[in-house]
Design an enzyme around this catalytic site. Structure first.
Site, short mmCIF file in Angstrom:
data_model
loop_
_atom_site.label_atom_id
_atom_site.label_comp_id
_atom_site.label_asym_id
_atom_site.label_seq_id
_atom_site.Cartn_x
_atom_site.Cartn_y
_atom_site.Cartn_z
N HIS A 105 45.74 -5.92 -21.18
CA HIS A 105 45.40 -6.18 -19.78
C HIS A 105 46.68 -6.31 -18.96
CE1 HIS A 105 45.98 -10.22 -21.47
NE2 HIS A 105 46.31 -10.60 -20.25
N GLU A 134 41.10 -17.73 -12.06
CA GLU A 134 41.35 -16.32 -12.29
C GLU A 134 40.07 -15.52 -12.18
OE1 GLU A 134 42.93 -15.92 -16.27
OE2 GLU A 134 41.33 -17.13 -17.10
N HIS A 154 56.05 -1.11 -10.49
CA HIS A 154 54.67 -0.85 -10.10
C HIS A 154 53.78 -0.47 -11.28
CE1 HIS A 154 56.52 3.18 -10.01
NE2 HIS A 154 55.30 3.68 -10.24
N GLU A 213 50.50 2.68 -7.54
CA GLU A 213 50.58 4.12 -7.36
C GLU A 213 49.31 4.74 -7.93
OE1 GLU A 213 53.21 7.98 -8.93
OE2 GLU A 213 53.67 5.97 -9.68
#
Length: 134
Positions: free
Chosen positions: A6, A43, A68, A117
């Site tokens: 994750h 969370e 990124h 992105e």
């Protein structure tokens, strides 16, 4: 190693991040600790493109950088993603210079300085374009 388990983002506002991920990118919310915190803070978990994303309340990065996360998308889907993100008030960055054949990208920051992105290309395409086939 089996791959990425994750990715966690630290954010000021979990609900705003949920809107960014779900409405902007099409993620599905899978969990909200909502007062039953089992980790460092409240969370939420999301699934996006089969990847588990976690967002935790806290102090996000103070500054923007080029570090990124890039998600693979179809080039034909880039305009729809851009429209969804702009509708949320997300600033789309000017594309970086590219060589022909390495795939198009859409760059943008979330509301907490994390750079994302959406990339319509593969590693094989890029290496091939750079003359370094695998």
């Amino acid at each position: 190693m089996d791959g990425i388990s994750h990715i966690t983002f630290i954010v000021r506002d979990l609900d705003r991040m949920a809107e960014f991920l779900c409405k902007g990118l099409g993620a599905k919310e899978a969990y909200d600790s909502a007062g039953n915190n089992y980790s460092l803070s409240r969370e939420k978990f999301f699934v996006l493109g089969g990847i588990w994303l976690a967002a935790m309340e806290g102090d996000p990065p103070a500054e923007r950088s080029y570090q990124h996360v890039a998600f693979a998308v179809s080039q034909s889907d880039l305009p729809a993603y851009q429209a969804n993100l702009q509708a949320l008030g997300v600033e789309i960055l000017a594309p970086r210079g590219r060589v022909q054949g390495e795939g198009e990208s859409l760059y943008f920051h979330d509301f907490d300085n994390h750079l994302f992105e959406l990339h319509a290309g593969t590693l094989e395409q890029r290496l091939g374009r750079y003359g370094m086939g695998r």
